[in-house]
Scaffold this motif. Sequence first.
Motif, PDB file in Angstrom:
ATOM      1  N   LEU A 114     -10.536  -5.799  -8.928  1.00 35.50           N
ATOM      2  CA  LEU A 114      -9.115  -5.522  -8.709  1.00 35.50           C
ATOM      3  C   LEU A 114      -8.291  -6.284  -9.741  1.00 35.50           C
ATOM      4  CD1 LEU A 114      -7.459  -5.538  -5.195  1.00 35.50           C
ATOM      5  CD2 LEU A 114      -6.438  -6.819  -7.063  1.00 35.50           C
ATOM      6  N   VAL A 115      -7.420  -5.562 -10.418  1.00 37.31           N
ATOM      7  CA  VAL A 115      -6.562  -6.179 -11.427  1.00 37.31           C
ATOM      8  C   VAL A 115      -5.159  -6.326 -10.861  1.00 37.31           C
ATOM      9  CG1 VAL A 115      -5.552  -5.910 -13.727  1.00 37.31           C
ATOM     10  CG2 VAL A 115      -7.928  -5.226 -13.326  1.00 37.31           C
ATOM     11  N   VAL A 116      -4.675  -7.565 -10.845  1.00 43.28           N
ATOM     12  CA  VAL A 116      -3.304  -7.838 -10.411  1.00 43.28           C
ATOM     13  C   VAL A 116      -2.400  -7.549 -11.605  1.00 43.28           C
ATOM     14  CG1 VAL A 116      -1.706  -9.604  -9.561  1.00 43.28           C
ATOM     15  CG2 VAL A 116      -4.078  -9.581  -8.768  1.00 43.28           C
ATOM     16  N   THR A 117      -1.769  -6.368 -11.586  1.00 40.77           N
ATOM     17  CA  THR A 117      -1.049  -5.926 -12.774  1.00 40.77           C
ATOM     18  C   THR A 117       0.316  -6.574 -12.921  1.00 40.77           C
ATOM     19  OG1 THR A 117      -0.225  -4.065 -11.487  1.00 40.77           O
ATOM     20  CG2 THR A 117      -2.162  -3.669 -12.858  1.00 40.77           C
ATOM     21  N   THR A 118       0.937  -6.890 -11.792  1.00 38.02           N
ATOM     22  CA  THR A 118       2.310  -7.384 -11.796  1.00 38.02           C
ATOM     23  C   THR A 118       2.588  -8.002 -10.435  1.00 38.02           C
ATOM     24  OG1 THR A 118       4.628  -6.677 -11.726  1.00 38.02           O
ATOM     25  CG2 THR A 118       3.005  -5.019 -11.158  1.00 38.02           C
ATOM     26  N   GLY A 119       3.592  -8.851 -10.350  1.00 42.49           N
ATOM     27  CA  GLY A 119       3.987  -9.377  -9.041  1.00 42.49           C
ATOM     28  C   GLY A 119       5.042  -8.518  -8.378  1.00 42.49           C
ATOM     29  N   ALA A 120       5.574  -7.552  -9.098  1.00 43.76           N
ATOM     30  CA  ALA A 120       6.715  -6.787  -8.586  1.00 43.76           C
ATOM     31  C   ALA A 120       6.275  -5.677  -7.639  1.00 43.76           C
ATOM     32  CB  ALA A 120       7.500  -6.188  -9.748  1.00 43.76           C
ATOM     33  N   CYS A 121       7.091  -5.458  -6.605  1.00 47.26           N
ATOM     34  CA  CYS A 121       6.875  -4.356  -5.667  1.00 47.26           C
ATOM     35  C   CYS A 121       8.192  -3.614  -5.493  1.00 47.26           C
ATOM     36  CB  CYS A 121       6.454  -4.886  -4.299  1.00 47.26           C
ATOM     37  SG  CYS A 121       4.759  -5.482  -4.252  1.00 47.26           S
ATOM     38  N   GLY A 122       8.110  -2.381  -5.013  1.00 50.53           N
ATOM     39  CA  GLY A 122       9.311  -1.601  -4.728  1.00 50.53           C
ATOM     40  C   GLY A 122       9.867  -1.863  -3.346  1.00 50.53           C
ATOM     41  N   ILE A 123       9.241  -2.763  -2.616  1.00 55.00           N
ATOM     42  CA  ILE A 123       9.676  -3.148  -1.277  1.00 55.00           C
ATOM     43  C   ILE A 123       9.024  -4.500  -1.000  1.00 55.00           C
ATOM     44  CG2 ILE A 123       7.717  -1.916  -0.213  1.00 55.00           C
ATOM     45  CD1 ILE A 123       9.542  -1.242   2.157  1.00 55.00           C
ATOM     46  N   HIS A 124       9.693  -5.329  -0.215  1.00 55.45           N
ATOM     47  CA  HIS A 124       9.048  -6.566   0.220  1.00 55.45           C
ATOM     48  C   HIS A 124       8.724  -6.434   1.700  1.00 55.45           C
ATOM     49  CE1 HIS A 124      10.675  -9.315  -3.250  1.00 55.45           C
ATOM     50  NE2 HIS A 124       9.885  -8.340  -3.673  1.00 55.45           N
ATOM     51  N   CYS A 125       7.444  -6.319   1.995  1.00 54.23           N
ATOM     52  CA  CYS A 125       6.978  -6.157   3.369  1.00 54.23           C
ATOM     53  C   CYS A 125       6.784  -7.546   3.958  1.00 54.23           C
ATOM     54  CB  CYS A 125       5.664  -5.389   3.385  1.00 54.23           C
ATOM     55  SG  CYS A 125       5.709  -3.896   2.347  1.00 54.23           S
ATOM     56  N   GLU A 159     -17.967  -0.579 -12.056  1.00 58.73           N
ATOM     57  CA  GLU A 159     -17.785   0.852 -12.340  1.00 58.73           C
ATOM     58  C   GLU A 159     -16.396   1.326 -11.945  1.00 58.73           C
ATOM     59  OE1 GLU A 159     -20.357   3.349 -10.064  1.00 58.73           O
ATOM     60  OE2 GLU A 159     -19.804   2.417  -8.170  1.00 58.73           O
ATOM     61  N   GLU A 160     -15.724   0.555 -11.104  1.00 57.48           N
ATOM     62  CA  GLU A 160     -14.402   0.966 -10.632  1.00 57.48           C
ATOM     63  C   GLU A 160     -13.399  -0.157 -10.844  1.00 57.48           C
ATOM     64  OE1 GLU A 160     -14.148   1.938  -6.437  1.00 57.48           O
ATOM     65  OE2 GLU A 160     -12.202   2.882  -6.733  1.00 57.48           O
ATOM     66  N   VAL A 161     -12.275   0.197 -11.448  1.00 55.94           N
ATOM     67  CA  VAL A 161     -11.188  -0.765 -11.627  1.00 55.94           C
ATOM     68  C   VAL A 161     -10.040  -0.350 -10.723  1.00 55.94           C
ATOM     69  CG1 VAL A 161      -9.489  -1.701 -13.229  1.00 55.94           C
ATOM     70  CG2 VAL A 161     -11.854  -1.356 -13.977  1.00 55.94           C
ATOM     71  N   ILE A 162      -9.577  -1.296  -9.931  1.00 56.11           N
ATOM     72  CA  ILE A 162      -8.470  -1.043  -9.010  1.00 56.11           C
ATOM     73  C   ILE A 162      -7.223  -1.701  -9.580  1.00 56.11           C
ATOM     74  CG2 ILE A 162      -7.596  -1.415  -6.671  1.00 56.11           C
ATOM     75  CD1 ILE A 162     -10.538  -1.647  -5.756  1.00 56.11           C
ATOM     76  N   LEU A 163      -6.210  -0.897  -9.850  1.00 52.84           N
ATOM     77  CA  LEU A 163      -4.934  -1.465 -10.280  1.00 52.84           C
ATOM     78  C   LEU A 163      -4.131  -1.771  -9.023  1.00 52.84           C
ATOM     79  CD1 LEU A 163      -3.953   0.810 -13.307  1.00 52.84           C
ATOM     80  CD2 LEU A 163      -5.376  -1.253 -13.261  1.00 52.84           C
ATOM     81  N   SER A 164      -3.797  -3.062  -8.877  1.00 49.72           N
ATOM     82  CA  SER A 164      -3.059  -3.465  -7.682  1.00 49.72           C
ATOM     83  C   SER A 164      -1.974  -4.436  -8.121  1.00 49.72           C
ATOM     84  CB  SER A 164      -4.044  -4.076  -6.672  1.00 49.72           C
ATOM     85  OG  SER A 164      -3.385  -4.416  -5.480  1.00 49.72           O
ATOM     86  N   GLY A 165      -1.525  -5.280  -7.224  1.00 51.33           N
ATOM     87  CA  GLY A 165      -0.452  -6.200  -7.593  1.00 51.33           C
ATOM     88  C   GLY A 165      -0.122  -7.089  -6.414  1.00 51.33           C
ATOM     89  N   GLY A 166       1.160  -7.062  -6.089  1.00 52.54           N
ATOM     90  CA  GLY A 166       2.264  -6.261  -6.572  1.00 52.54           C
ATOM     91  C   GLY A 166       1.943  -4.765  -6.571  1.00 52.54           C
ATOM     92  N   ARG A 193      -8.762   3.277  -9.679  1.00 50.48           N
ATOM     93  CA  ARG A 193      -8.066   3.436  -8.402  1.00 50.48           C
ATOM     94  C   ARG A 193      -6.704   2.766  -8.526  1.00 50.48           C
ATOM     95  NH1 ARG A 193     -10.131   1.047  -2.740  1.00 50.48           N
ATOM     96  NH2 ARG A 193     -12.139   1.031  -3.787  1.00 50.48           N
ATOM     97  N   ILE A 194      -5.665   3.408  -8.001  1.00 46.62           N
ATOM     98  CA  ILE A 194      -4.325   2.833  -8.060  1.00 46.62           C
ATOM     99  C   ILE A 194      -3.845   2.581  -6.636  1.00 46.62           C
ATOM    100  CG2 ILE A 194      -1.945   3.227  -8.792  1.00 46.62           C
ATOM    101  CD1 ILE A 194      -3.028   4.915 -11.075  1.00 46.62           C
ATOM    102  N   HIS A 195      -3.601   1.330  -6.334  1.00 40.62           N
ATOM    103  CA  HIS A 195      -3.068   0.962  -5.012  1.00 40.62           C
ATOM    104  C   HIS A 195      -1.560   0.810  -5.136  1.00 40.62           C
ATOM    105  CE1 HIS A 195      -6.845  -0.858  -2.821  1.00 40.62           C
ATOM    106  NE2 HIS A 195      -7.029   0.378  -3.194  1.00 40.62           N
ATOM    107  N   THR A 196      -0.816   1.662  -4.457  1.00 38.98           N
ATOM    108  CA  THR A 196       0.627   1.670  -4.680  1.00 38.98           C
ATOM    109  C   THR A 196       1.412   2.072  -3.444  1.00 38.98           C
ATOM    110  OG1 THR A 196       2.416   2.670  -5.980  1.00 38.98           O
ATOM    111  CG2 THR A 196       0.474   4.047  -5.593  1.00 38.98           C
ATOM    112  N   ARG A 197       2.586   1.488  -3.307  1.00 38.88           N
ATOM    113  CA  ARG A 197       3.513   1.935  -2.264  1.00 38.88           C
ATOM    114  C   ARG A 197       4.725   2.632  -2.890  1.00 38.88           C
ATOM    115  NH1 ARG A 197       5.857  -0.886   3.304  1.00 38.88           N
ATOM    116  NH2 ARG A 197       5.480   1.008   4.364  1.00 38.88           N
TER     117      ARG A 197
END
Length: 336
Positions: A114-125, A159-166, A193-197
């Motif tokens: 899992l790659v932590v791409t950024t700390g930013a989110c479009g919402i703070h849960c 074999e799988e890279v997950i883009l996450s964050g943030g 794989r892209i983990h996104t809200r």
Amino acid sequence: MKNAIRSAGLLRECLGLPLEQTGELVPGEVSSTTETCSNTNASIAAADYGFPIFVTREFVSRMRPGDPNDPLLRQVLPVSDEAAVVDGFGSDPVGDLHANVAPGVLHKYHGRALVVTTGACGIHCRYCFRREFPYAAAGSRGQAFEPSLQYLREHDDIEEVILSGGDPLTMTDAAIDSLVERIEGIDHVTRLRIHTRMPIVVPSRVTLGLIERLRSSRLNVWVVVHVNHASEIDTPTQAALERFVDAGIPTLNQSVLLAGVNDDAATLERLSRRLMECRVMPYYLHQLDRVTGAAHFEVSPERGRELIAELETRLPGFAVPRYVAELAGRASKTRI
Ligand SMILES: *Cc1c(COP(=O)(O)O)cnc(C)c1O
Ligand code: SF4
């Protein structure tokens, strides 16, 4: 995101809620004479337990005005319960600090990193397990992905890279294009794989350019979104989700089991039905990670199991999410 709501006062004003009804944190209250609900330039940040309010207008528009218990509002409004000090709740509930194997890379599970791409989110849960995560130290990071990419190159079992964050989709299309291109250059990686809200909180973020880039990748691209309640999916959100699905990008959903948000069978059933309407597969229902400030969202595993058993009597098997906990040191999420 520029137009997002960043203060409790403005959020309450948009929803027509008096302060005393919400049980929110009073010291974090910031009032302003310049911002109004219709003013799209609000920018006052309230520092609430180090995790400021941040919620898009799109998401707020799906809340019920005048209802302090609205399940979407509960996810974003700081309440005084967050101040409670509860045994077992801490700052690194899932052992991420130990899994941080290279700058911005978490490698806990076989074959996927899992790659932590950024700390930013479009919402703070408010319940976020990463609300205490030291993003700055994880190296998030504009274009400086090289140390993370180096780790991925050196480990040919990935074999799988997950883009996450943030949230990776807070990056621009150009930044995503450049990062994906560099991952495409690593031969042993076959899946992205892209983990996104973002499709939920800013549906217009799912641009045709983004879709085209992902569709044409040599990598097999999967998307995992995060929805906790059926009311989060309005018509534009459904359209955003369907842009992925129509492009042949398998799209899954993960939810967190949250007291006062989705901890009853009828609510979870409606969520699964709404996801099916969008052709999005329910994937995980997560047990809350025990992060400081989130204890009031916790639902017991016994209750969670009852809810899943109830769902199994009401829904097709594929629409019942897997109920899991993330336990530090395990080789996968753990089925409850
Ligand atoms: C949850 C998680 C994954 C993904 O797990 P899946 O079961 O494959 O969805 C991968 N890496 C880390 C660090 C995770 O926390
Ligand atoms: S979008 Fe995800 S990472 Fe961001 S605050 Fe919400 S739960 Fe946390």
